[in-house]
Design a protein around this motif. Structure first.
Motif, short mmCIF file in Angstrom:
data_model
loop_
_atom_site.label_atom_id
_atom_site.label_comp_id
_atom_site.label_asym_id
_atom_site.label_seq_id
_atom_site.Cartn_x
_atom_site.Cartn_y
_atom_site.Cartn_z
N VAL A 33 0.61 -0.97 0.06
CA VAL A 33 0.00 -0.09 0.34
C VAL A 33 0.40 1.33 0.06
N PRO A 47 -4.96 3.05 -4.73
CA PRO A 47 -5.61 1.68 -6.08
C PRO A 47 -5.85 1.79 -7.13
N PHE A 52 -7.99 -5.72 -8.30
CA PHE A 52 -7.39 -6.37 -6.68
C PHE A 52 -8.43 -7.49 -7.13
N GLN A 102 -15.95 -5.14 -0.55
CA GLN A 102 -15.38 -3.97 -0.23
C GLN A 102 -14.75 -4.03 0.45
N ILE A 121 -10.97 0.08 -1.50
CA ILE A 121 -10.49 -0.90 -2.15
C ILE A 121 -11.30 -1.85 -2.64
#
Length: 124
Positions: A33, A47, A52, A102, A121
């Protein structure tokens, strides 16, 4: 003879399931991150442009004497508050697997989330 054929099909099915499970696990990615900057202020945009998946691992690198990572819900993310029972990570090298859907994280040190130390994310 029919029983032998049925057990062969069952064994093949089990092998196929194990192979698919192995393939799924091998496809999981690890993301740091904030990239080389680590978990820091203005992380909210990090992001953008990344895809992802559930099972991917987020690595949060930070100085644990001045930051933390808190897994929060949408309301906690929007308001920069820590809901009761939220998981707080404090190692400075936290590894968190993404759940499908989420995922929201903040630093709950005073003013840090408000200064952009938060990330949302969505994992497919």
């Amino acid at each position: 003879m029919a029983q032998g054929r049925g057990s062969a099909i069952a064994a093949a099915t089990v092998m196929l399931c194990l192979l698919l499970l192995h393939f799924e696990l091998a496809q999981a990615a690890t993301y740091t991150v904030g990239g080389s900057n680590g978990w820091a202020f203005n992380s909210a945009g990090w992001p953008k442009g990344k895809r992802f998946k559930a099972g991917d691992t987020l690595v949060f690198n930070y100085n644990p004497s001045i930051h933390n990572v808190v897994a929060v819900n949408r309301a906690g993310y929007k308001s920069c508050t820590t809901p009761k029972g939220a998981t707080v990570f404090q190692s400075g090298k936290d590894q968190i697997k993404l759940a499908k859907g989420q995922n929201f994280f903040i630093c709950n040190y005073i003013g840090h989330c408000q200064a952009g130390m938060k990330v949302a994310i969505t994992a497919a």
